[in-house]
Every structure is written in C-alpha cells, then in structure tokens.
Design an enzyme around this catalytic site. Structure first.
Site, mmCIF file in Angstrom:
data_model
loop_
_atom_site.group_PDB
_atom_site.id
_atom_site.type_symbol
_atom_site.label_atom_id
_atom_site.label_comp_id
_atom_site.label_asym_id
_atom_site.label_seq_id
_atom_site.Cartn_x
_atom_site.Cartn_y
_atom_site.Cartn_z
ATOM 1 N N ARG A 61 0.874 -1.185 0.000
ATOM 2 C CA ARG A 61 0.000 0.000 0.000
ATOM 3 C C ARG A 61 0.907 1.229 0.000
ATOM 4 N NH1 ARG A 61 -1.079 2.584 4.627
ATOM 5 N NH2 ARG A 61 -1.383 0.829 6.042
ATOM 6 N N HIS B 90 -3.518 4.300 4.936
ATOM 7 C CA HIS B 90 -4.576 3.291 5.083
ATOM 8 C C HIS B 90 -5.906 3.852 4.563
ATOM 9 C CE1 HIS B 90 -7.210 0.314 6.812
ATOM 10 N NE2 HIS B 90 -7.825 1.258 7.500
ATOM 11 N N TYR C 114 4.499 5.615 11.103
ATOM 12 C CA TYR C 114 4.844 4.232 11.458
ATOM 13 C C TYR C 114 5.705 3.492 10.439
ATOM 14 C CZ TYR C 114 0.560 3.438 8.681
ATOM 15 O OH TYR C 114 -0.393 3.449 7.694
HETATM 16 C C1 LIG Z 1 -13.711 -6.678 13.006
HETATM 17 C C2 LIG Z 1 -12.940 -5.393 12.842
HETATM 18 N N1 LIG Z 1 -11.906 -5.126 13.675
HETATM 19 C C3 LIG Z 1 -11.191 -3.990 13.526
HETATM 20 C C4 LIG Z 1 -11.516 -3.091 12.534
HETATM 21 C C5 LIG Z 1 -10.707 -1.806 12.366
HETATM 22 N N2 LIG Z 1 -9.858 -1.905 11.154
HETATM 23 C C6 LIG Z 1 -10.206 -1.267 10.010
HETATM 24 S S1 LIG Z 1 -9.106 -1.539 8.784
HETATM 25 C C7 LIG Z 1 -8.131 -2.508 9.760
HETATM 26 C C8 LIG Z 1 -6.861 -3.122 9.226
HETATM 27 C C9 LIG Z 1 -7.098 -4.116 8.126
HETATM 28 O O1 LIG Z 1 -5.892 -4.507 7.547
HETATM 29 P P1 LIG Z 1 -5.842 -5.547 6.377
HETATM 30 O O2 LIG Z 1 -6.776 -6.672 6.639
HETATM 31 O O3 LIG Z 1 -4.407 -5.894 6.153
HETATM 32 O O4 LIG Z 1 -6.424 -4.767 5.114
HETATM 33 P P2 LIG Z 1 -5.874 -3.466 4.375
HETATM 34 O O5 LIG Z 1 -6.514 -2.287 5.058
HETATM 35 O O6 LIG Z 1 -4.396 -3.478 4.500
HETATM 36 O O7 LIG Z 1 -6.338 -3.575 2.959
HETATM 37 C C10 LIG Z 1 -8.673 -2.598 11.035
HETATM 38 C C11 LIG Z 1 -8.068 -3.364 12.158
HETATM 39 C C12 LIG Z 1 -12.610 -3.403 11.695
HETATM 40 N N3 LIG Z 1 -12.980 -2.587 10.692
HETATM 41 N N4 LIG Z 1 -13.290 -4.573 11.845
#
Ligand SMILES: Cc1ncc(C[n+]2csc(CCOP(=O)(O)OP(=O)(O)O)c2C)c(N)n1
Length: 396
Positions: A269, A273, A282
C-alpha cells in the site's frame, strides 16, 4: 520465564522452506518462465497487455481523483489502492461475468472493473448511500468494513453455488491483517470441509493500518491455508500477469470441483490506510521508495517497450501499436473516466435521514415502522422540513 520479543520468531521451530514467490514479469519488465503460471497465459497478446495497462492506469486515476475529492471535502473518506493496481486488475481480469465477488473496502478498482459506475463509489464514500450498486447487477457484494466478515459470506455463497450445480464460483478479497481475524480462519475450515468453490485472495499490502505483517504472521501467509487443507500460492502482487494467471488457475480449479484455493498476492500500500491516516508515523521513507521501484504499471510499460518492436504489423497487436500509443490510449481512458466522475458529482443528492430504514428487511416490518415513526418525531423537533425524505437537489 524470560521475556520473548514480539519481533523474533520463536526458537526451536523446525525449518520449513518458504514457498516460492511466483513471478512472471520482473520489476524490470522481463518475462520469466513459470511452470505453474505460464499455461494460464497462453492467450496473452500485446493487445491484451495494453488492456491490462489501461485498466491499471484508469483505476490509479480513479484512486487519485477520489483521494483529491476527499481532500476537497467532497467525500467523507477514501481508502487508497495506490500500488495495488496489479493485484486488483489481474484478479478481476480472471473472473467470469457470472462469478460472484465479495470485496473489502479497498477493492474500489475491482468494483470499477466489475462494471460499477464510479459515481456509485463516490456516492458510497460521500455517505450519500449505504450501497453504491445493486450486487446482483454486477455480481459484486456491497463493500465490507468489518474485517474478514466477507470471507464467511463468500464461503456460504460458494456452497450455495455448489448445491445449485452452477458453473459460477466465488472470489473473496481481504488483506493480510484480516488473516488474524477469526472469521477468515472459520471460513477456511468451512471451505475445506465442504470443498466449496471459492478462491481466497489476500492482498498482502504489508500493513494492517499501522501494524506490519511481520507482527501477525511469523511465516508467510500462504503457509497457513495448507494447515486447513487448502492449497495456496504466493505470487508477486505487483505483477499483473502472475496475479491473473494464479487467479485463473484457482477459479478454474473451483469451477471443476477442485475446491478452495488461497492466493497471497504480495504487494504494497503506497499511500495511507485511509485519507484519515498518516503513514509517515509508522513506516520509513526508504521502505516506501524500495516498493516504488516495483511499480506495477511501470513494469508493464517496460515489458511492452521490449516486446512491441518485435510484433509484426498485422499480428495480434494490430498495426502501429507502440508503447506511446498504449500510454496515450490508457491516459485517454483515464481522462474520460475522471471527467465523467467530476461531472456526475453535481447529480448526487442526499437520500434524507429516513433512507436508513429502507432495504433493511425484504418485507415491511412492524417494529421497523415503529422505529421509523419514532425517528420521524425526533427529527421534527429540530426542523419540520427534514420530514421530507425525498432526495433534495443541490445538497452538495
Ligand atoms: C472486526 C474489525 N476489527 C477492527 C476493525 C478496524 N480496522 C479497520 S481496517 C483494519 C486493518 C485491516 O488490515 P488488512 O486486513 O491488512 O487490510 P488493508 O486495510 O491493508 O487492505 C482494522 C483493524 C474493523 N474494521 N473490523
């Protein structure tokens, strides 16, 4: 007991060779032989490569435009896909129209390629609608914000396709962070147990917001599915050909009764985010620069530059196809999409507060109506006009 650092792998683990990273196009644009993937690229022509280039350029532009729109206050939030174009275009290109896709929130490029009007995406991220498209029209579920939840929906859907003896199969997208979530692991148990025709496509973009993948995956993510009885492949996620070939292979396996497959597309990425995040807090600039050298669009351009002079004038590429022509065509397609997007902004109307109660249940429902009436009375305390649930013009 001594303390154990979170960042060092536990000692005493048996050494297991790491799965190979499958790559067809090197970052320099050279084609590498890949025994497993080459058979899935036999129909590849320079024209098809040009189309993949166009799609990556268009979705990068969609992403840039929407990032800007958020900065201009037109969108509430945007989760950028910058850097992940090959993972999204390659996997979407492998799908058949009748296959069904379950995305997370970052697959805005996949949505576009499935036929979602960019305005649907804009309305969604503006907060003007709860779903920017009809899932049945484009065979793409609404975006999922709950991390990993869509993997369970995907397996359930695939089991339905299996029972219908359908030739369509299911693809679920999620990120590296989602693989730490219970839902994804439960989905893999079900998929393996029921031999569901589903492909899990993990875009390992190295970060789950501010947590690096190394923190939650002591081994490659592609190692894990084998433990559930699901074969996995680890591919260069910035290589559109590797992703397309691996996804085609996995989808056909599912179509032919082979059951689930897991693909780890190793990518990065490049941006934050979401537009609410500051990644400089970070991660290092050096890390970002190292990945910039692996840009998915640049490597296709480099490949085309090496390939096209050798294409015969009446070959598949068609007469006169040059890298410059490919760049121009792609740029024009991106400009057209961006112009449509900007023009469409003026058409967006607010749905009104009562839209919250629509499309929740298939049939009218007494309790829902009671809550709606309660909300109506609540709003009436502030402004009688808000009782009008019809879309209002010019509410930007
Ligand atoms: C069940 C749940 N826990 C926590 C969150 C908060 N949250 C939003 S995005 C994220 C990180 C996700 O990372 P990843 O799965 O690697 O996907 P990326 O954003 O890198 O595409 C988190 C923890 C959420 N949306 N849903």
């Amino acid at each position: 007991m001594g303390s154990v650092s979170l960042n060092t792998p536990p000692t005493g683990m048996p050494h297991v060779p790491e799965p190979d990273l499958h790559q067809v196009l090197t970052p320099e644009g050279h084609r590498r032989p890949d025994h497993d993937l080459d058979p899935w690229l036999e129909d590849l022509t320079p024209r098809r490569l040009a189309e993949l280039h166009r799609d990556m350029v268009v979705i990068r532009r969609l992403d840039t435009e929407c990032t800007h729109l958020q900065r201009q206050g037109e969108l509430a939030l945007w989760p950028p896909l910058l850097g992940q174009e090959a993972a999204q275009v390659g996997s979407a290109a492998a799908l058949h129209a009748e296959d069904f896709v379950f995305p997370s929130y970052r697959e805005n490029g996949v949505a576009y390629l499935r036929g979602v009007d960019p305005l649907g995406l804009v309305r969604l991220w503006r907060g003007s609608t709860y779903a920017g498209w009809d899932p049945r029209e484009v065979n793409l579920a609404a975006q999922q914000i709950i991390i990993g939840a869509q993997s369970l929906h995907a397996v359930g859907h695939a089991m339905g396709q299996q029972r219908d003896a359908s030739t369509a199969v299911t693809l679920a997208y999620f990120g590296d962070g989602a693989t730490s979530q219970g839902d994804v692991n439960e989905a893999m148990v079900f998929a393996a147990s029921f031999h569901a025709p589903v492909v899990f496509l993990c875009q390992n973009n190295q970060w789950a917001i501010s947590e690096p993948v190394s923190l939650q995956a002591r081994r490659h993510i592609a190692d894990r599915p084998w433990g559930f009885g699901i074969p996995a492949m680890r591919v260069d996620g910035n290589d559109v050909l590797a992703v397309m070939a691996a996804t085609r292979r996995a989808l056909e396996r599912a179509r032919n009764g082979g059951g689930p497959t897991f693909i780890e597309a190793v990518t990065y990425r490049m941006g934050p985010h979401t537009t609410a995040d500051d990644p400089t807090r970070y991660r290092s600039a050096e890390e970002v620069e190292a990945w910039r050298a692996k840009d998915p669009i640049d490597r296709v351009e480099a490949h085309l530059a090496a390939l096209l002079p050798e294409a015969s004038p009446d070959g598949d590429a068609g007469p006169g196809l040059t890298v410059e022509a490919v760049r121009e065509e792609s740029g024009r397609a991106a400009d057209e999409m961006a112009a449509r997007l900007r023009a469409g902004l003026a058409e967006i109307t607010d749905p009104g507060p009562e839209a919250l109660f629509e499309h929740v249940y298939a049939e009218p429902h007494h309790e829902l109506e009671r809550q709606r009436e309660h909300y109506r009375l609540y709003l009436a305390q502030f402004d009688g006009e808000q009782l009008d649930a019809r879309p209002r013009e010019g509410s930007r």
